[in-house]
Write an enzyme that holds these catalytic residues in place. Structure first.
Site, PDB file in Angstrom:
ATOM      1  N   ASN A   9       0.862  -1.179   0.000  1.00 11.47           N
ATOM      2  CA  ASN A   9       0.000   0.000   0.000  1.00 11.47           C
ATOM      3  C   ASN A   9       0.899   1.231   0.000  1.00 11.47           C
ATOM      4  O   ASN A   9       1.549   1.528   0.997  1.00 11.47           O
ATOM      5  CB  ASN A   9      -0.894  -0.038   1.257  1.00 11.47           C
ATOM      6  N   TRP A  10       0.920   1.924  -1.128  1.00 12.40           N
ATOM      7  CA  TRP A  10       1.829   3.068  -1.255  1.00 12.40           C
ATOM      8  C   TRP A  10       1.260   4.346  -0.642  1.00 12.40           C
ATOM      9  O   TRP A  10       1.908   5.395  -0.688  1.00 12.40           O
ATOM     10  CB  TRP A  10       2.183   3.291  -2.732  1.00 12.40           C
ATOM     11  N   LYS A  11       0.028   4.266  -0.150  1.00  9.37           N
ATOM     12  CA  LYS A  11      -0.604   5.426   0.495  1.00  9.37           C
ATOM     13  C   LYS A  11      -0.430   6.679  -0.391  1.00  9.37           C
ATOM     14  O   LYS A  11      -0.369   6.547  -1.610  1.00  9.37           O
ATOM     15  CB  LYS A  11      -0.043   5.612   1.910  1.00  9.37           C
ATOM     16  N   GLU A  98      -6.754   4.327   8.027  1.00  7.95           N
ATOM     17  CA  GLU A  98      -6.588   5.768   7.796  1.00  7.95           C
ATOM     18  C   GLU A  98      -7.851   6.370   7.190  1.00  7.95           C
ATOM     19  O   GLU A  98      -8.200   7.513   7.484  1.00  7.95           O
ATOM     20  CB  GLU A  98      -5.354   6.007   6.902  1.00  7.95           C
ATOM     21  N   GLU A 168      -5.066  -5.191  10.373  1.00  2.66           N
ATOM     22  CA  GLU A 168      -4.051  -4.177  10.627  1.00  2.66           C
ATOM     23  C   GLU A 168      -4.342  -3.510  11.967  1.00  2.66           C
ATOM     24  O   GLU A 168      -5.169  -2.582  12.029  1.00  2.66           O
ATOM     25  CB  GLU A 168      -4.066  -3.120   9.526  1.00  2.66           C
ATOM     26  N   GLY A 174       2.769   2.056  10.870  1.00  5.32           N
ATOM     27  CA  GLY A 174       3.714   3.161  10.765  1.00  5.32           C
ATOM     28  C   GLY A 174       4.432   3.491  12.058  1.00  5.32           C
ATOM     29  O   GLY A 174       5.059   4.543  12.184  1.00  5.32           O
ATOM     30  N   SER A 214       3.775  -2.407  10.184  1.00  4.29           N
ATOM     31  CA  SER A 214       5.228  -2.478  10.351  1.00  4.29           C
ATOM     32  C   SER A 214       5.831  -3.806   9.895  1.00  4.29           C
ATOM     33  O   SER A 214       6.767  -4.313  10.502  1.00  4.29           O
ATOM     34  CB  SER A 214       5.617  -2.160  11.802  1.00  4.29           C
ATOM     35  N   GLY A 235       3.033  -1.225   4.245  1.00  4.92           N
ATOM     36  CA  GLY A 235       3.048   0.205   3.969  1.00  4.92           C
ATOM     37  C   GLY A 235       4.461   0.668   3.648  1.00  4.92           C
ATOM     38  O   GLY A 235       4.981   0.459   2.552  1.00  4.92           O
TER      39      GLY A 235
HETATM   40  P1  13P Z   1       3.272   0.225   7.682  1.00  3.55           P
HETATM   41  O1  13P Z   1       3.772  -1.046   7.042  1.00  3.55           O
HETATM   42  O2  13P Z   1       3.998   1.432   7.220  1.00  3.55           O
HETATM   43  O3  13P Z   1       3.169   0.085   9.161  1.00  3.55           O
HETATM   44  O4  13P Z   1       1.765   0.432   7.142  1.00  3.55           O
HETATM   45  C1  13P Z   1       0.869  -0.611   7.221  1.00  3.55           C
HETATM   46  C2  13P Z   1      -0.335  -0.255   6.439  1.00  3.55           C
HETATM   47  O5  13P Z   1      -1.091   0.612   6.817  1.00  3.55           O
HETATM   48  C3  13P Z   1      -0.573  -0.968   5.167  1.00  3.55           C
HETATM   49  O6  13P Z   1      -1.855  -0.735   4.688  1.00  3.55           O
END
Ligand code: 13P
Length: 252
Positions: A9-11, A98, A168, A174, A214, A235
């Protein structure tokens, strides 16, 4: 056998040129990875170009959200699943924490979006997960159960073949704080039992449950060694082709 899914997920990162660059770097690094489905989710504006450049490869493209409607109409700012399918998406991530936290996504909207995604022939990666305060209060299981029951309400057994669940825990996203493999396994087992109650044992046995929060190259193997962990939604560590490829290739 449940085929693992490793999704990035590149957000809200990467301009178009950067997204294409990362996708093209990733392609050869994972070209021999047949043990899992590989998915990346760039921002809307990069979806078509990235999907075009990955055509014929083993990397599929997901959107990070979608509209709850498939009919064209007056929905300013929304993108219909049928439009995502049209530009080359195979999956849609729905109900990411999010979106729930910052944009007011509810279990009802997650349900509507999931149904819309399925009707456009996308696979839906439906996200669930508790906040730290909920875990500390001992209500993590019931929170996730409610998210699943409401989010997947009304889906048929056939629909469930195109559902992937991503667990998640919000406190692990994050933050560098991964759930321990035992914590992940415990919740994934609970998720499978919850699906068994609503959709039967056969569906529960086959549904893929991804862990997110993470995930890094150095913890993927341990997480994947858990019986009910069928992949990862990554992420931060998916933003660089090298580290995402290490996660995809964890078996090697
Ligand atoms: P991180 O891997 O940066 O913790 O993010 C997880 C995430 O929200 C994937 O959708």
């Amino acid at each position: 056998m449940r085929k693992p899914v490793i999704a990035g997920n590149w957000k809200m990162y990467k301009l178009l040129s950067e997204a294409v660059d990362t996708a093209l770097r990733l392609k050869p690094l994972v070209a021999n990875a047949n043990h899992c489905e590989i998915v990346i989710a760039p921002v809307f504006t990069a979806l078509k170009t990235v999907a075009d450049r990955l055509e014929g490869s083993n990397i599929k493209v997901a959107s990070q959200d979608c509209a709850a409607q498939n009919e064209f109409g007056a929905h300013t700012g929304e993108v219909a699943p049928v439009m995502l399918k049209d530009v080359g998406c195979s999956y849609a991530i729905i109900g990411h924490s999010e979106r729930r936290q910052i944009y007011g996504e509810t279990d009802a909207s997650v349900n509507a979006k999931t149904k819309a995604a399925l009707s456009a022939d996308l696979k839906a990666i439906v996200c669930v997960g508790e906040h730290l305060s909920e875990r500390e209060a001992g209500s993590a299981n019931s929170v996730v159960e409610t998210q699943l029951n409401k989010g997947l309400e009304g889906l048929t057994v056939d629909d469930m073949e195109r559902i992937i669940i991503a667990y998640e825990p919000v406190w692990a996203i994050g933050t560098g704080k991964t759930a321990t493999p035992e914590q992940a396994q415990e919740m994934h087992g609970h998720i499978r039992q919850t699906v068994a109650k609503t959709h039967g044992d056969a569906v529960a046995k086959d549904v893929r449950i991804l862990y997110g929060g993470s995930v890094k190259p150095d913890n993927i193997a341990e997480l994947m060694s858990q019986e009910d962990v069928d992949g990862a939604l990554v992420g931060g560590a998916s933003l660089e082709a090298d580290s995402f490829a290490k996660i995809v290739n964890f078996e090697k």
